[in-house]
Motif scaffolding. Structure first.
Motif, mmCIF file in Angstrom:
data_model
loop_
_atom_site.group_PDB
_atom_site.id
_atom_site.type_symbol
_atom_site.label_atom_id
_atom_site.label_comp_id
_atom_site.label_asym_id
_atom_site.label_seq_id
_atom_site.Cartn_x
_atom_site.Cartn_y
_atom_site.Cartn_z
ATOM 1 N N PHE A 178 1.001 7.831 -8.579
ATOM 2 C CA PHE A 178 2.233 7.859 -7.792
ATOM 3 C C PHE A 178 1.859 7.950 -6.321
ATOM 4 C CE2 PHE A 178 5.409 10.541 -5.649
ATOM 5 C CZ PHE A 178 6.550 9.789 -5.860
ATOM 6 N N LEU A 179 2.412 7.055 -5.491
ATOM 7 C CA LEU A 179 2.143 7.044 -4.050
ATOM 8 C C LEU A 179 3.442 7.036 -3.269
ATOM 9 C CD1 LEU A 179 -0.477 4.150 -3.808
ATOM 10 C CD2 LEU A 179 -0.976 6.575 -3.701
ATOM 11 N N ASN A 219 7.947 3.603 1.354
ATOM 12 C CA ASN A 219 7.792 2.845 0.120
ATOM 13 C C ASN A 219 7.158 3.774 -0.901
ATOM 14 O OD1 ASN A 219 8.610 0.031 0.740
ATOM 15 N ND2 ASN A 219 7.009 0.223 2.264
ATOM 16 N N VAL A 220 7.566 3.620 -2.136
ATOM 17 C CA VAL A 220 7.013 4.397 -3.241
ATOM 18 C C VAL A 220 6.365 3.403 -4.196
ATOM 19 C CG1 VAL A 220 7.586 5.900 -5.186
ATOM 20 C CG2 VAL A 220 8.759 6.204 -2.994
ATOM 21 N N ALA A 257 5.700 2.639 5.372
ATOM 22 C CA ALA A 257 5.657 1.178 5.417
ATOM 23 C C ALA A 257 4.710 0.655 4.339
ATOM 24 C CB ALA A 257 5.283 0.692 6.807
ATOM 25 N N VAL A 258 4.323 -0.588 4.417
ATOM 26 C CA VAL A 258 3.514 -1.184 3.357
ATOM 27 C C VAL A 258 2.041 -0.817 3.517
ATOM 28 C CG1 VAL A 258 2.770 -3.338 2.294
ATOM 29 C CG2 VAL A 258 5.136 -3.054 3.015
ATOM 30 N N GLY A 259 1.481 -1.074 4.660
ATOM 31 C CA GLY A 259 0.057 -0.802 4.859
ATOM 32 C C GLY A 259 -0.205 0.455 5.661
ATOM 33 N N TYR A 276 11.456 0.084 -2.954
ATOM 34 C CA TYR A 276 11.939 0.043 -1.575
ATOM 35 C C TYR A 276 12.976 1.132 -1.376
ATOM 36 C CZ TYR A 276 10.026 -4.658 -1.978
ATOM 37 O OH TYR A 276 9.213 -5.729 -2.216
ATOM 38 N N VAL A 277 12.724 2.034 -0.462
ATOM 39 C CA VAL A 277 13.653 3.142 -0.221
ATOM 40 C C VAL A 277 14.826 2.672 0.634
ATOM 41 C CG1 VAL A 277 13.890 5.458 0.759
ATOM 42 C CG2 VAL A 277 11.824 4.844 -0.531
ATOM 43 N N LYS A 278 14.548 1.871 1.651
ATOM 44 C CA LYS A 278 15.564 1.341 2.572
ATOM 45 C C LYS A 278 16.398 2.468 3.175
ATOM 46 C CE LYS A 278 15.707 -3.203 0.503
ATOM 47 N NZ LYS A 278 16.508 -4.260 -0.023
#
Length: 111
Positions: free
Chosen positions: A7-8, A60-61, A12-14, A78-80
């Protein structure tokens, strides 16, 4: 067949990884809710949780599922604009994600 789940929670993405269950003990629960998926984490309030709340609009999860002999399957949530909250009384961080994508990196090709 053995299944391992990681679980992360990332900025953002990177970006920066706030929580990584492969590197720290974290108790979490994933539940399908009307708005999407709700992640509940039993964690003390600290600088990491404070950063998660500060960056809640850019989170992001990820869930990584590993099985012996199979490529890793990743799910990107995507949490948005969904709620990210901390309950100080119960030491519970909740993150709601509205959308997700499942993929196997070895099978993914950009066009």
């Amino acid at each position: 067949m053995r299944l391992k789940e990681t679980f992360l929670v990332k900025h953002a993405v990177g970006g920066r990884t706030f929580i990584d269950s492969s590197k720290q003990d974290v108790v979490y629960h994933v539940e399908k809710v009307e708005a999407g998926w709700m992640f509940s984490l039993n964690v003390p309030f600290d600088a990491v949780v404070e950063d998660i709340l500060n960056w809640k609009d850019e989170l992001n999860v990820f869930l990584f599922h590993e099985s012996e002999g199979e490529p890793t399957k990743k799910t990107w949530f995507y949490v948005k604009d969904n709620p990210v909250k901390y309950d100080h009384e119960n030491h519970c961080l909740t993150i709601v994600a509205e959308a997700h994508i499942e993929y196997v990196p070895e099978r993914f090709r950009a066009s």
